[in-house]
Design a protein around this motif. Sequence first.
Motif, PDB file in Angstrom:
ATOM      1  N   SER A   1       2.596  -9.451   1.937  1.00 61.16           N
ATOM      2  CA  SER A   1       2.762 -10.528   0.963  1.00 61.16           C
ATOM      3  C   SER A   1       2.895  -9.910  -0.417  1.00 61.16           C
ATOM      4  O   SER A   1       2.710  -8.705  -0.600  1.00 61.16           O
ATOM      5  N   ASP A   2       3.209 -10.734  -1.376  1.00 64.89           N
ATOM      6  CA  ASP A   2       3.273 -10.332  -2.791  1.00 64.89           C
ATOM      7  C   ASP A   2       4.181  -9.125  -3.037  1.00 64.89           C
ATOM      8  O   ASP A   2       3.833  -8.222  -3.811  1.00 64.89           O
TER       9      ASP A   2
ATOM     10  N   GLY B   1      -5.362  -7.256   2.478  1.00 66.54           N
ATOM     11  CA  GLY B   1      -5.368  -7.283   1.027  1.00 66.54           C
ATOM     12  C   GLY B   1      -5.205  -5.948   0.334  1.00 66.54           C
ATOM     13  O   GLY B   1      -5.385  -5.850  -0.871  1.00 66.54           O
ATOM     14  N   ILE B   2      -4.843  -4.900   1.066  1.00 70.89           N
ATOM     15  CA  ILE B   2      -4.659  -3.579   0.468  1.00 70.89           C
ATOM     16  C   ILE B   2      -3.290  -3.532  -0.213  1.00 70.89           C
ATOM     17  O   ILE B   2      -2.272  -3.851   0.401  1.00 70.89           O
ATOM     18  N   VAL B   3      -3.251  -3.136  -1.478  1.00 72.14           N
ATOM     19  CA  VAL B   3      -1.999  -3.009  -2.211  1.00 72.14           C
ATOM     20  C   VAL B   3      -1.376  -1.657  -1.891  1.00 72.14           C
ATOM     21  O   VAL B   3      -2.043  -0.618  -1.978  1.00 72.14           O
ATOM     22  N   ILE B   4      -0.099  -1.679  -1.504  1.00 71.77           N
ATOM     23  CA  ILE B   4       0.641  -0.461  -1.177  1.00 71.77           C
ATOM     24  C   ILE B   4       1.767  -0.287  -2.192  1.00 71.77           C
ATOM     25  O   ILE B   4       2.808  -0.933  -2.086  1.00 71.77           O
ATOM     26  N   PRO B   5       1.582   0.572  -3.194  1.00 71.60           N
ATOM     27  CA  PRO B   5       2.666   0.850  -4.127  1.00 71.60           C
ATOM     28  C   PRO B   5       3.489   2.061  -3.658  1.00 71.60           C
ATOM     29  O   PRO B   5       2.934   3.036  -3.148  1.00 71.60           O
ATOM     30  N   LEU B   6       4.807   1.969  -3.788  1.00 73.04           N
ATOM     31  CA  LEU B   6       5.717   3.071  -3.464  1.00 73.04           C
ATOM     32  C   LEU B   6       6.576   3.343  -4.699  1.00 73.04           C
ATOM     33  O   LEU B   6       7.365   2.490  -5.105  1.00 73.04           O
TER      34      LEU B   6
ATOM     35  N   PRO C   1      -4.893   2.831  -2.318  1.00 73.53           N
ATOM     36  CA  PRO C   1      -6.262   3.133  -1.890  1.00 73.53           C
ATOM     37  C   PRO C   1      -6.515   4.630  -1.671  1.00 73.53           C
ATOM     38  O   PRO C   1      -7.649   5.065  -1.630  1.00 73.53           O
ATOM     39  N   PHE C   2      -5.433   5.422  -1.540  1.00 74.90           N
ATOM     40  CA  PHE C   2      -5.528   6.879  -1.417  1.00 74.90           C
ATOM     41  C   PHE C   2      -4.177   7.474  -1.794  1.00 74.90           C
ATOM     42  O   PHE C   2      -3.179   6.780  -1.900  1.00 74.90           O
ATOM     43  N   SER C   3      -4.157   8.773  -2.012  1.00 72.40           N
ATOM     44  CA  SER C   3      -2.948   9.478  -2.434  1.00 72.40           C
ATOM     45  C   SER C   3      -2.054   9.783  -1.230  1.00 72.40           C
ATOM     46  O   SER C   3      -2.545  10.248  -0.197  1.00 72.40           O
ATOM     47  N   TYR C   4      -0.749   9.530  -1.356  1.00 68.53           N
ATOM     48  CA  TYR C   4       0.185   9.795  -0.263  1.00 68.53           C
ATOM     49  C   TYR C   4       1.595  10.012  -0.787  1.00 68.53           C
ATOM     50  O   TYR C   4       1.925   9.679  -1.923  1.00 68.53           O
TER      51      TYR C   4
END
Length: 133
Positions: free
Chosen positions: A37-38, A53-58, A78-81
Amino acid sequence: MLLKTDSSPVNASAQKVFEFLSDAKNIEHLLPTDKISDFQSDEQGCSFKAQGGIVIPLIYVSKEANTKILMESGDKAPFSYTLSIILKETSETTCEGHIEFEAKINMFMKMMVEKPLTSLFGVMTKNLQKQFD
């Protein structure tokens, strides 16, 4: 943790797939609509909320024309990737590609995210194939 998907064929040239994936708004077409979502995108990348509800930015880091797109986690991750999309031309009208995801996480977090991420990348791969069928 390193996750690599199998290479999958796409019925489009590497250039067409590269151009499609270079526009962050197109990433939304690859994601499972029932689990995110969002979704938001701009020139720098995109972000969305995953189930739970975890935000995943790319965020786009680099683009090597028709062969590789490198993205990394943004501030709210939530962590570095890093996430790499690797493309290989197989003919003038087809290519194949795979995803490589590398994260710096502890063993407990790995146990929590490995299966959902593997599933997500599988869905993304199938949806990319559908975009060009």
